[in-house]
Design an enzyme around this catalytic site. Structure first.
Site, PDB file in Angstrom:
ATOM      1  N   ASP A  86       0.913  -1.253  -0.149  1.00  0.00           N
ATOM      2  CA  ASP A  86       0.156  -0.093  -0.071  1.00  0.00           C
ATOM      3  C   ASP A  86       0.747   1.288   0.161  1.00  0.00           C
ATOM      4  O   ASP A  86       1.919   1.184   0.871  1.00  0.00           O
ATOM      5  CB  ASP A  86      -0.982   0.198   1.212  1.00  0.00           C
ATOM      6  CG  ASP A  86      -1.754  -1.090   1.145  1.00  0.00           C
ATOM      7  OD1 ASP A  86      -1.726  -2.261   0.654  1.00  0.00           O
ATOM      8  OD2 ASP A  86      -2.861  -1.023   1.815  1.00  0.00           O
ATOM      9  N   LYS A  95     -10.410  -1.311  -1.010  1.00  0.00           N
ATOM     10  CA  LYS A  95     -10.145  -1.671   0.478  1.00  0.00           C
ATOM     11  C   LYS A  95     -10.432  -0.517   1.397  1.00  0.00           C
ATOM     12  O   LYS A  95     -10.306   0.614   0.762  1.00  0.00           O
ATOM     13  CB  LYS A  95      -8.502  -2.040   0.630  1.00  0.00           C
ATOM     14  CG  LYS A  95      -8.231  -2.502   1.673  1.00  0.00           C
ATOM     15  CD  LYS A  95      -6.568  -2.695   1.695  1.00  0.00           C
ATOM     16  CE  LYS A  95      -5.872  -2.935   3.170  1.00  0.00           C
ATOM     17  NZ  LYS A  95      -4.770  -3.264   3.306  1.00  0.00           N
ATOM     18  N   LYS A 113      -7.978   2.751  -1.622  1.00  0.00           N
ATOM     19  CA  LYS A 113      -8.369   2.951  -0.662  1.00  0.00           C
ATOM     20  C   LYS A 113      -8.742   4.241   0.091  1.00  0.00           C
ATOM     21  O   LYS A 113      -7.961   5.243  -0.590  1.00  0.00           O
ATOM     22  CB  LYS A 113      -7.221   2.547   0.437  1.00  0.00           C
ATOM     23  CG  LYS A 113      -6.788   1.224   0.435  1.00  0.00           C
ATOM     24  CD  LYS A 113      -5.646   0.612   1.303  1.00  0.00           C
ATOM     25  CE  LYS A 113      -5.890   1.098   2.811  1.00  0.00           C
ATOM     26  NZ  LYS A 113      -4.600   0.801   3.664  1.00  0.00           N
TER      27      LYS A 113
END
Length: 232
Positions: free
Chosen positions: A96, A191, A160
């Protein structure tokens, strides 16, 4: 949508996270033991623990996830790519990272996009999955939509709404998850992170369009309890 009455299905949608800078090796081993105990989707760990996590989780089916340029986001693109190439060498399954929000806020949309595009290009060449933490806490609604669309166009695998850390890392909301979901197409997916610390919150995020959650409250969610309200 997963069956939220099935603990195993819930665990398989959680990336159990501990990237605290004061975490010790012994603490990381306990974190990894908990990942095995519950069968989480992934252990989300700091880069310094990727090798340990890979060895520990070998044969379990649990992925090793990590971070790039976290949490500041404002290294140069060349610095990010250099770090990424070193990160790939130690073998995480995915990572990430936060694209530089100042570029988008300042109107440098092409530079913002190009950062993501090049990171995706290098990562996908090695089979590594990329998740972009768009740090909605810094952005207005128009910028949130633009960030999501640009991430999708750059080939990001998962978007995200935030990292869950600091000012930009806002708590997850249904409204923000809907913005993500409405501005991407498959195979890009959503996510969610940031104060998702109960089963009820996780269910609400999934009903809005999320398919994966990053949280330090993984065991509590699986047991139907409430995690630390001050934790990630």
């Amino acid at each position: 949508m997963i069956d939220f009455s099935d603990k195993k299905q819930v665990a398989k949608a959680i990336q159990y996270t501990n990237v605290n800078p004061n975490l010790t090796r012994e603490g990381m081993i306990k974190h990894l033991e908990t990942c095995v105990q519950y069968g989480f989707n992934a252990a989300m760990v700091a880069p310094c623990y990727v090798s340990l996590a890979k060895d520990f989780l070998q044969g379990t089916g649990i992925k090793v996830a990590t971070t790039l340029n976290f949490p500041q986001a404002n290294d140069t693109l060349e610095m990010k790519l250099a770090s990424l190439r070193e990160l790939i060498k130690i073998g995480p399954d995915e990572f990430d990272f936060p694209p530089n929000p100042g570029l988008l806020i300042g109107g440098l949309e092409q530079e913002y996009f190009e950062e993501m595009r090049q990171i995706v290009e290098v990562s996908h060449a090695s089979g590594v999955v990329v998740k972009a933490m768009l740090e909605f806490g810094f952005l207005n609604e128009e910028q949130k939509i633009k960030a999501t669309k640009l991430a999708y166009e750059a080939g990001i695998d998962w978007v995200k709404q935030s990292s869950g850390w600091g000012i930009g890392g806002c708590a997850a909301t249904v409204e923000d998850v809907k913005i993500l979901k409405e501005n991407i197409q498959e195979p890009c997916r959503v996510k969610v992170s940031g104060k998702v610390n109960t089963l009820e919150k996780m269910k609400a995020m999934f009903e809005a369009g999320a398919e994966l959650v990053g949280t330090s409250s993984g065991p509590e969610i699986c047991e139907g309890l409430a995690g630390d309200l001050n934790a990630y």
